[in-house]
Design a protein around this motif. Structure first.
Motif, short mmCIF file in Angstrom:
data_model
loop_
_atom_site.label_atom_id
_atom_site.label_comp_id
_atom_site.label_asym_id
_atom_site.label_seq_id
_atom_site.Cartn_x
_atom_site.Cartn_y
_atom_site.Cartn_z
N MET A 52 0.92 -1.32 -0.07
CA MET A 52 -0.05 -0.06 -0.01
C MET A 52 0.95 1.23 -0.02
O MET A 52 2.03 1.16 0.40
N ILE A 53 0.47 2.41 -0.46
CA ILE A 53 1.09 3.77 -0.44
C ILE A 53 0.87 4.23 0.92
O ILE A 53 -0.53 4.42 1.12
N VAL A 54 1.82 5.01 1.28
CA VAL A 54 1.59 5.50 2.64
C VAL A 54 2.43 6.80 2.59
O VAL A 54 3.41 7.00 2.21
N GLY A 55 1.79 7.86 3.25
CA GLY A 55 2.24 9.12 3.43
C GLY A 55 2.73 9.38 4.75
O GLY A 55 3.29 10.39 5.11
N SER A 56 2.64 8.58 6.00
CA SER A 56 2.71 8.80 7.09
C SER A 56 3.94 8.14 7.78
O SER A 56 4.11 7.98 8.77
N LEU A 70 1.34 4.93 9.86
CA LEU A 70 -0.12 4.72 10.41
C LEU A 70 -0.88 4.18 9.41
O LEU A 70 -0.95 4.50 8.05
N ALA A 71 -1.48 3.16 9.66
CA ALA A 71 -2.37 2.39 8.69
C ALA A 71 -3.78 2.37 8.92
O ALA A 71 -4.18 2.24 9.98
N ASP A 72 -4.49 2.78 7.97
CA ASP A 72 -5.94 2.80 8.22
C ASP A 72 -6.60 1.49 8.84
O ASP A 72 -6.21 0.43 8.16
N SER A 75 -7.96 -0.92 6.36
CA SER A 75 -7.39 -1.11 5.16
C SER A 75 -6.90 -2.95 5.36
O SER A 75 -6.32 -3.42 6.27
N SER A 76 -7.31 -3.60 4.02
CA SER A 76 -7.20 -5.00 4.13
C SER A 76 -5.75 -5.28 3.83
O SER A 76 -5.14 -6.27 4.22
N THR A 77 -5.00 -4.32 3.08
CA THR A 77 -3.44 -4.58 3.12
C THR A 77 -2.61 -4.36 4.59
O THR A 77 -1.84 -5.27 4.54
N ALA A 104 -1.92 2.46 -5.26
CA ALA A 104 -2.83 3.15 -4.29
C ALA A 104 -4.25 2.64 -4.73
O ALA A 104 -5.24 3.05 -3.95
N ARG A 106 -7.64 0.90 -5.85
CA ARG A 106 -8.51 -0.51 -4.94
C ARG A 106 -8.08 -1.81 -5.96
O ARG A 106 -8.00 -1.65 -7.21
N ARG A 110 -2.66 -4.58 -8.35
CA ARG A 110 -1.68 -3.51 -7.91
C ARG A 110 -0.22 -3.77 -8.32
O ARG A 110 0.55 -2.93 -8.87
N TYR A 172 1.07 15.40 -6.52
CA TYR A 172 2.31 14.63 -6.53
C TYR A 172 3.52 15.85 -7.02
O TYR A 172 3.10 16.85 -7.78
C1 LIG Z 1 -0.48 9.79 -1.25
C2 LIG Z 1 -0.94 8.77 -0.49
C3 LIG Z 1 -0.75 8.78 1.00
C4 LIG Z 1 -1.49 7.68 1.44
N1 LIG Z 1 -1.08 7.57 2.96
C5 LIG Z 1 -1.60 6.43 3.64
C6 LIG Z 1 -1.30 6.45 5.07
O1 LIG Z 1 -0.54 6.92 5.43
N2 LIG Z 1 -2.16 5.33 5.63
C7 LIG Z 1 -3.24 4.55 5.09
O2 LIG Z 1 -3.60 3.63 5.70
N3 LIG Z 1 -3.35 4.88 3.93
C8 LIG Z 1 -2.93 5.69 3.01
N4 LIG Z 1 -3.28 5.83 1.57
C9 LIG Z 1 -4.19 5.08 0.98
C10 LIG Z 1 -3.62 3.54 0.80
O3 LIG Z 1 -2.60 3.84 -0.08
C11 LIG Z 1 -4.55 2.98 0.07
O4 LIG Z 1 -5.64 3.65 -0.83
C12 LIG Z 1 -5.34 1.81 1.07
O5 LIG Z 1 -4.57 0.91 1.37
C13 LIG Z 1 -6.43 1.09 0.30
O6 LIG Z 1 -7.00 0.07 1.13
P1 LIG Z 1 -6.66 -1.43 1.11
O7 LIG Z 1 -5.37 -1.61 1.76
O8 LIG Z 1 -7.78 -2.15 1.87
O9 LIG Z 1 -6.63 -1.93 -0.45
C14 LIG Z 1 -2.50 6.87 1.14
C15 LIG Z 1 -2.95 6.92 -0.51
C16 LIG Z 1 -1.81 8.07 -1.14
C17 LIG Z 1 -2.39 8.18 -2.74
#
Ligand SMILES: Cc1cc2nc3c(=O)[nH]c(=O)nc-3n(C[C@H](O)[C@H](O)[C@H](O)COP(=O)(O)O)c2cc1C
Length: 190
Positions: A52-56, A70-72, A75-77, A104, A106, A110, A172
């Motif tokens: 997954m893409i992460v900005g945190s 930090l991960a939501d 998020s299944s990932t 990033a 769905r 990926r 970006y």
């Molecule tokens: C620039 C950018 C930064 C992101 N940063 C986070 C993050 O810090 N944490 C997070 O949980 N998801 C972040 N996301 C969202 C995830 O990359 C992704 O959409 C999410 O994992 C999708 O859920 P899934 O894992 O269930 O498929 C970011 C997306 C983008 C485009």
């Protein structure tokens, strides 16, 4: 002195009025903080690449060497990363915006067409990145609607002197050094 400290503590405890924060407003204001963009990768139950893409992403501690993101919670990932017990942080390069959007998106496609090689821990290291940091999961803490995932760094390398991909106000971008900006000003390119 003690009185002053007490007063400061008292001021600090004044409760702010409980106003609900609008989600869009929250995201817009927080979007003023530029972040790097990394792909956090591992392998799933059938050894397929997941990520997954992460900005945190941030470094946490040098001794012991710890990093975190930090991960939501939804998020299944992130659930797959936790199940793997390890992850690799792939620092994306400025010319990898398309790859970033793909990772990033769905769905399960990926990694289609994405070239990678496994790290010693078995995590995907993606071709063309700036640097990678290979970790085992040290700690997971639930915070609000996210999980703070802390990784113990096992191996890390810079593999390219390309500039990193950045994210700022919903777009970006590329990193411009002070020297680049100075040149712009001197030559009046803006
Ligand atoms: C620039 C950018 C930064 C992101 N940063 C986070 C993050 O810090 N944490 C997070 O949980 N998801 C972040 N996301 C969202 C995830 O990359 C992704 O959409 C999410 O994992 C999708 O859920 P899934 O894992 O269930 O498929 C970011 C997306 C983008 C485009």
């Amino acid at each position: 002195m003690q009185d002053k400290q007490k007063k400061a503590a008292a001021v600090g405890t004044v409760a702010a009025p409980a106003r609900p924060i609008d989600a869009r407003h929250f995201r817009t204001v927080l979007g003023n903080v530029p972040t790097g963009v990394v792909a956090v990768t591992a392998t799933g139950s059938e050894q397929e690449p997941v990520g997954m893409i992460v900005g945190s992403f941030t470094s946490v501690s040098l001794n012991p060497p710890l990093v975190s993101f930090l991960a939501d919670s939804l998020s299944s990932t992130q659930a797959k990363l936790q199940a793997a017990g390890r992850f690799c942080v792939n620092v994306l390069a400025a010319d990898q915006e398309r790859l970033c959007r793909k990772l990033a998106a769905r769905g399960s496609a990926r990694f289609d067409g994405v070239r990678w090689a496994p790290s010693a821990l078995g995590n995907p290291v993606i071709e063309g990145i700036v640097a990678w940091i290979d970790c085992t999961i040290d700690t997971v803490i639930e915070i609000g609607d996210h999980h703070l995932i802390v990784g113990r760094v096992r191996e890390l390398h810079t593999v390219s002197d390309r500039t990193p991909l950045l994210f700022f106000r919903g777009s970006y971008g590329d990193y411009l050094s002070n020297a680049d900006r100075l040149l712009d000003r001197l030559l009046d390119w803006r």
